[in-house]
Design a protein around this motif. Sequence first.
Motif, mmCIF file in Angstrom:
data_model
loop_
_atom_site.group_PDB
_atom_site.id
_atom_site.type_symbol
_atom_site.label_atom_id
_atom_site.label_comp_id
_atom_site.label_asym_id
_atom_site.label_seq_id
_atom_site.Cartn_x
_atom_site.Cartn_y
_atom_site.Cartn_z
ATOM 1 N N LEU A 140 44.094 34.839 53.181
ATOM 2 C CA LEU A 140 43.412 36.058 52.727
ATOM 3 C C LEU A 140 43.245 36.086 51.224
ATOM 4 O O LEU A 140 42.260 36.589 50.702
ATOM 5 N N ARG A 141 44.231 35.526 50.548
ATOM 6 C CA ARG A 141 44.180 35.569 49.076
ATOM 7 C C ARG A 141 43.013 34.771 48.506
ATOM 8 O O ARG A 141 42.685 34.892 47.340
ATOM 9 N N SER B 271 40.384 37.757 48.617
ATOM 10 C CA SER B 271 40.767 39.130 48.349
ATOM 11 C C SER B 271 41.672 39.179 47.125
ATOM 12 O O SER B 271 42.673 38.478 47.086
ATOM 13 N N LYS C 235 50.013 45.820 52.090
ATOM 14 C CA LYS C 235 50.706 45.949 53.376
ATOM 15 C C LYS C 235 50.927 47.436 53.631
ATOM 16 O O LYS C 235 51.517 48.114 52.779
ATOM 17 N N ARG D 291 43.590 41.518 46.095
ATOM 18 C CA ARG D 291 44.909 42.053 46.434
ATOM 19 C C ARG D 291 45.056 42.084 47.944
ATOM 20 O O ARG D 291 44.100 42.293 48.669
ATOM 21 N N VAL D 292 46.285 41.869 48.420
ATOM 22 C CA VAL D 292 46.556 42.054 49.849
ATOM 23 C C VAL D 292 47.588 43.180 49.944
ATOM 24 O O VAL D 292 48.693 43.059 49.417
ATOM 25 N N SER E 214 42.060 43.176 51.049
ATOM 26 C CA SER E 214 42.620 42.991 52.397
ATOM 27 C C SER E 214 43.808 43.901 52.619
ATOM 28 O O SER E 214 44.607 44.128 51.721
ATOM 29 N N CYS F 93 44.076 39.066 63.850
ATOM 30 C CA CYS F 93 44.005 38.678 62.429
ATOM 31 C C CYS F 93 43.258 37.367 62.277
ATOM 32 O O CYS F 93 42.371 37.233 61.431
ATOM 33 N N MET G 168 46.934 44.445 55.367
ATOM 34 C CA MET G 168 47.706 44.099 56.565
ATOM 35 C C MET G 168 48.353 45.409 57.028
ATOM 36 O O MET G 168 49.357 45.849 56.463
ATOM 37 N N GLU H 250 48.199 35.496 55.490
ATOM 38 C CA GLU H 250 48.095 36.161 54.193
ATOM 39 C C GLU H 250 47.666 35.193 53.101
ATOM 40 O O GLU H 250 46.922 35.553 52.195
ATOM 41 N N SER I 56 48.695 43.734 61.610
ATOM 42 C CA SER I 56 49.644 42.644 61.366
ATOM 43 C C SER I 56 50.569 42.374 62.550
ATOM 44 O O SER I 56 51.369 41.459 62.497
#
Length: 447
Positions: free
Chosen positions: A395-396, A399, A404, A401-402, A205, A179, A207, A392, A173
Motif C-alpha cells: 500500500l505504501r 499511498s 489504521k 499514509r496508511v 489508505s 484487501c 486499514m 501494508e 483488515s
Amino acid sequence: MANVRLEIILLGDGMSGKTSILIKIAEIVLEQAMEEYQAMLVRREIPSHEEWLFRVKPTLDERELEKIIERRPLLKHVPQAQYLAWLELAEPQIIGFEDWLKREGILLEDILTKDTSLATLGLETFEMRFPLGRHYLFVSGYDLGGQNVYDHLRNVLAGLAKPESYLLIVFDSSRYISCENSVRQLEDSIKKFEQRGKATPTIVSIMNKIDLHRYLDNAKRQESISHWVFEALVKAREEGYQYQFPHVIKKDEVIELSIEPTTKLGFEHLEAIIYDTLRRNIHDFGKPPLTELNARSVARELAARLLLLQQPEENFEQFYEELKKVIFEERPLAVQFMGGFKLKALRGEIPQDELLSHVRKKFERFVFDLERVTKDDVHMAIKKSIRTEQLERDLRLFSKRVFKTNALGGEGIVDLFVYLAYQETTKAEQKSIERADVRGKGSLKRL
Ligand SMILES: Nc1nc2c(ncn2[C@@H]2O[C@H](COP(=O)(O)OP(=O)(O)OP(=O)(O)O)[C@@H](O)[C@H]2O)c(=O)[nH]1
Ligand SMILES: [Mg+2]
C-alpha cells in the motif's frame, strides 16, 4: 484565511467500513460543536453536563428524556443526549442543540442519519460544513457502494476525482481476500491512469476494522472457533444440519434451513453454517467487534479460505479469480438473497427449495469436500484471513499514509481527519499568502 474545501472520495470493497468512517468523522465534529454549545450554556448560567449529572439527573424520570431523544436522531450521536433532552424540557427559552447547529452553519444531519445495516447503493454524495475561526471548512465528496466497485474504478479516477481530491481507499483488515483484491485492482487502475499522463488525486489508505482483526488474532479464540466450526462440519456430513439466519429485509425475522447429510457442501451453506456456529457459541456475539454483520463477513471470508485450501495448485488461480467475482457481488450471506426472489418469498409464493436452487446456480462451481476437512484446516483458514499486514507494504507504494482505524470505536479516525484537514488548511493558507503577495506587488507598482 479563507474558506477551506476538502473533497473526499471513499472507495473500497463492500462492508469495509466506508460509510462508518464518514459517520465517525461527523461524530467527531459534533463532539467539538457540543463543547462550544456547552460553553455558551455556561455563560447563561445553565448547569454544565457534569454538574447536571451529579445534581439534576438523579431527580428525573429518564423515560421522558428517552422519548425526546427518540424524536431527535442527531442527539443519539452525542454522549450528552439526556442532558440535551432535559434542556429542551427545563429551559425552553434556550436555543436547542440542533437549532444552534443550524444557526452556526454546522451541517451534519444527512451523514449522521445514514444506515450501515444496508449496503450503499451506487454512489452517495455528502457535504459537511463547520466553522473554522471566522470561516468554514467544507468537507464534501462521494461515498461509493463497494459492490463491484473496482469495475468502476477507472471511471471514478477519470470522472469524479480531481487532482486535489483525496481518494480514501478503505480496506477491511480482518479479510485478507478483500484487501488483496482491492490492492491489486487499485495498482492496475492507477498505473493505467498515470500512463495516460493524468494527475492522480492524493491516495490515502485506511486499514479499517483493526478491532476485529485484533479480536481474531487471539490464539485461544482461534482454537475455539476452529473447534466449533469443525464440529459443525462433521455434523453436516454425518447427521445433516439445521441453521438459522436473519431475514435480509425483516430484521426481526429468523429463517431456518435444514440440509440432509452430505459430503459435498455448497459455498452458500458453508458460509451460513460458519455464521451459525459463531452465533450459537460466542457469548458476546452481536456486539462490536463481532457485530451481527461482521459475523457474516467473517463467515464468508472463512468459507472462501477453506474452499481455497482444497484447491489443487494447477487450477488455483483461475478458481480464485472466479470465486472473487461472486463473493464481492453482494453482501454475505448468500442464502439471504435467494436469487432476487426475496419479496416473493416474503409472501410465501415460492417454496424455499426452489429459491435455494437459484443461489446454488450462482455458486455452482464452489463446493466444499466435507470428507477432507480437518480442524487444522479451519485453524489455518482463520490465520490466513487476518494475515493482512504484509499488504501494508504494498500500500505504501501509492499511498502517502496508511491509517489504521476502528470506525465504530473511533480509534485512528481523529488522526485521519486531522491529517486531511491539515493538508487542506495549509494549502489554503499558502494560497492566501501568495494572493497577498500579488496584491502587495500590484500596489507597489501603482505607487
Ligand atoms: N468491528 C468493526 N466493525 C466495523 C468497522 N467499520 C465498519 N464496521 C461494520 O461493518 C459493517 C459495514 O460497514 P459500512 O460502513 O456500511 O461499510 P461500507 O464500506 O460503507 O459498505 P458498502 O456500502 O456495502 O460498500 C457495518 O455493520 C459496520 O458496523 C470497524 O472499524 N470495526
Ligand atoms: Mg457504504
